[in-house]
Design an enzyme around this catalytic site. Sequence first.
Site, PDB file in Angstrom:
ATOM      1  N   THR A  80      10.421 -21.508  16.068  1.00  0.00           N
ATOM      2  CA  THR A  80       9.916 -20.301  16.729  1.00  0.00           C
ATOM      3  C   THR A  80      10.114 -20.330  18.242  1.00  0.00           C
ATOM      4  O   THR A  80      10.093 -19.276  18.878  1.00  0.00           O
ATOM      5  CB  THR A  80       8.429 -20.086  16.416  1.00  0.00           C
ATOM      6  OG1 THR A  80       7.698 -21.284  16.677  1.00  0.00           O
ATOM      7  CG2 THR A  80       8.222 -19.708  14.973  1.00  0.00           C
ATOM      8  N   LYS A 120       1.590 -22.928  16.797  1.00  0.00           N
ATOM      9  CA  LYS A 120       2.987 -22.863  17.267  1.00  0.00           C
ATOM     10  C   LYS A 120       3.342 -21.470  17.752  1.00  0.00           C
ATOM     11  O   LYS A 120       4.258 -21.310  18.573  1.00  0.00           O
ATOM     12  CB  LYS A 120       3.939 -23.350  16.182  1.00  0.00           C
ATOM     13  CG  LYS A 120       3.887 -22.566  14.861  1.00  0.00           C
ATOM     14  CD  LYS A 120       4.782 -21.352  14.848  1.00  0.00           C
ATOM     15  CE  LYS A 120       4.598 -20.566  13.571  1.00  0.00           C
ATOM     16  NZ  LYS A 120       5.448 -19.344  13.525  1.00  0.00           N
ATOM     17  N   ARG A 159       9.418 -13.226  16.243  1.00  0.00           N
ATOM     18  CA  ARG A 159       8.771 -12.103  16.927  1.00  0.00           C
ATOM     19  C   ARG A 159       7.953 -12.593  18.117  1.00  0.00           C
ATOM     20  O   ARG A 159       7.905 -11.932  19.162  1.00  0.00           O
ATOM     21  CB  ARG A 159       7.879 -11.344  15.947  1.00  0.00           C
ATOM     22  CG  ARG A 159       8.642 -10.652  14.839  1.00  0.00           C
ATOM     23  CD  ARG A 159       7.749  -9.732  14.041  1.00  0.00           C
ATOM     24  NE  ARG A 159       6.742 -10.428  13.274  1.00  0.00           N
ATOM     25  CZ  ARG A 159       6.917 -10.888  12.048  1.00  0.00           C
ATOM     26  NH1 ARG A 159       8.089 -10.737  11.456  1.00  0.00           N
ATOM     27  NH2 ARG A 159       5.954 -11.503  11.399  1.00  0.00           N
ATOM     28  N   TYR A 166      11.464  -3.600   7.191  1.00  0.00           N
ATOM     29  CA  TYR A 166      11.312  -4.950   7.732  1.00  0.00           C
ATOM     30  C   TYR A 166      12.568  -5.812   7.633  1.00  0.00           C
ATOM     31  O   TYR A 166      12.758  -6.718   8.445  1.00  0.00           O
ATOM     32  CB  TYR A 166      10.149  -5.661   7.027  1.00  0.00           C
ATOM     33  CG  TYR A 166       8.799  -5.072   7.348  1.00  0.00           C
ATOM     34  CD1 TYR A 166       8.203  -5.300   8.581  1.00  0.00           C
ATOM     35  CD2 TYR A 166       8.135  -4.277   6.427  1.00  0.00           C
ATOM     36  CE1 TYR A 166       6.960  -4.761   8.886  1.00  0.00           C
ATOM     37  CE2 TYR A 166       6.888  -3.730   6.724  1.00  0.00           C
ATOM     38  CZ  TYR A 166       6.313  -3.978   7.958  1.00  0.00           C
ATOM     39  OH  TYR A 166       5.086  -3.425   8.249  1.00  0.00           O
ATOM     40  N   ARG A 203       0.813  -1.222   0.000  1.00  0.00           N
ATOM     41  CA  ARG A 203       0.000   0.000   0.000  1.00  0.00           C
ATOM     42  C   ARG A 203       0.841   1.264   0.000  1.00  0.00           C
ATOM     43  O   ARG A 203       0.418   2.298  -0.509  1.00  0.00           O
ATOM     44  CB  ARG A 203      -0.915   0.016   1.234  1.00  0.00           C
ATOM     45  CG  ARG A 203      -1.943  -1.101   1.261  1.00  0.00           C
ATOM     46  CD  ARG A 203      -2.693  -1.097   2.578  1.00  0.00           C
ATOM     47  NE  ARG A 203      -1.782  -1.348   3.707  1.00  0.00           N
ATOM     48  CZ  ARG A 203      -2.168  -1.346   4.976  1.00  0.00           C
ATOM     49  NH1 ARG A 203      -3.427  -1.098   5.279  1.00  0.00           N
ATOM     50  NH2 ARG A 203      -1.292  -1.592   5.941  1.00  0.00           N
TER      51      ARG A 203
END
Length: 332
Positions: A249, A192, A256, A52, A35
Site C-alpha cells: 500500500t 498500514k 486508494r 469498482y 444493496r
Amino acid sequence: MKTSVRFCVAGGGSWGTALAHLLAGLGYDVCLWLRDEAAAASINDMHENTRYLPGLPLHPALRADTDPRALGASILVLAIPCQQLRAWLAAHQRHFCASPILINAAKGLEVGSLATPSRIVAESLSGTPFRFAALSGPSFAAEVLRGLPTAVVLAGRDAELVRHLRELLSGPRFRCYSSADVVGVEMGGALKNVMAIAAGVCDGLHFGHNTRAALMTRGLAEMSRIGMACGAKERTFMGLSGLGDLTLTCTGDLSRNRQVGLRLGRGEALDDITASLGMVAEGVKTTLAVHDLAQHLGVDAPITSAMHSILFSGEQPADAVTRLMTRTLREE
C-alpha cells in the site's frame, strides 16, 4: 461445482467482488450480496462490476443478489467497510444461518469505540453462536481478478477452523497462510493504511526513495508498538498482514490510501479528494481512530500524529514532515 460449501460475500465493492470472483473460480456456489439492484443486475448480465472494477470480467458462475436471504449461507464473507460494519450487522444478522462461519475481509478500526472488526462482530452477535476468522494481507482486488499470484493470511482462535478455511480459499493463484494472532493480523491491516497515506504524502512532495524507505521502516516500528500494546505478537508485523501489506500500500498506485496521500502532498484539499474517489479510503477514518488509540495506550506514534494533524487540523504536509525530522534524536 463444489456444492457442499455455500459462500455469500456481503459487500459489492472492489474487494468483495474480487473475493466472490475468486471463490466462483475455485468451483464454489457463491453469491455476491449487495444493496443496489441495478448493480446486481449489471453484474449478472454483463459479468462485470462497472463501478469498482471496470473492464475486468467476472467469473460467469458468480451471481449477485440483493435478497437478504442469501446471507444465510454457511460461510459468510464480510466485505463491509469497518465504519459501517456494526450497523450492517444489527440490520442483517437475523438473516444469518444458525452458527455461521464469518470471515471478515475489511480492514480498519471503528472511530469512537476503537474496536477491531473481530470485536465489533463479537459485540454485535453477543449471545449468538458463530465462528470467526480475519482475512488480511497484500491483495489489490484488481490483481486478484486478473489471476496474479497473491498470498494472504487467515487468523482465528479456532485453529482447526482456520486450517479448514485455509484449504478452502487456496488455489493455484491465491495462497492462504494461517495465524492464531487475530489482534495482530487485524491491527496490521488497519495501521498500514495510515502509513500508506503518509507514504503518498511524501511522494506527492517529491521527497524521493530515501524518504519513502525511512517512512516505511519507522512506520512498521510504530505499527508494531501499537499492536503489541493491544496484545498482538511482534512477529505478526513481519508477516503478510504487516510488512507485506505495508509494502504494497505504500508503493502500489492501486492503493486508494496512497492516492489520498499523493494528492494531499500535491496541495489538494481532503474533502475534494474523498468526494472524487468514488470508493472508501479506510485510512482516513482509521487515522482518527489510531491517533485516539495511541493516546489512550500512551504509545509513541509520531507518524500517526503527523497524519492526524494534516488530515484533521489543516497542517501543511511539508511542515508536518519537518516536525517529524526535527524531533529529539534517539536510538533506533
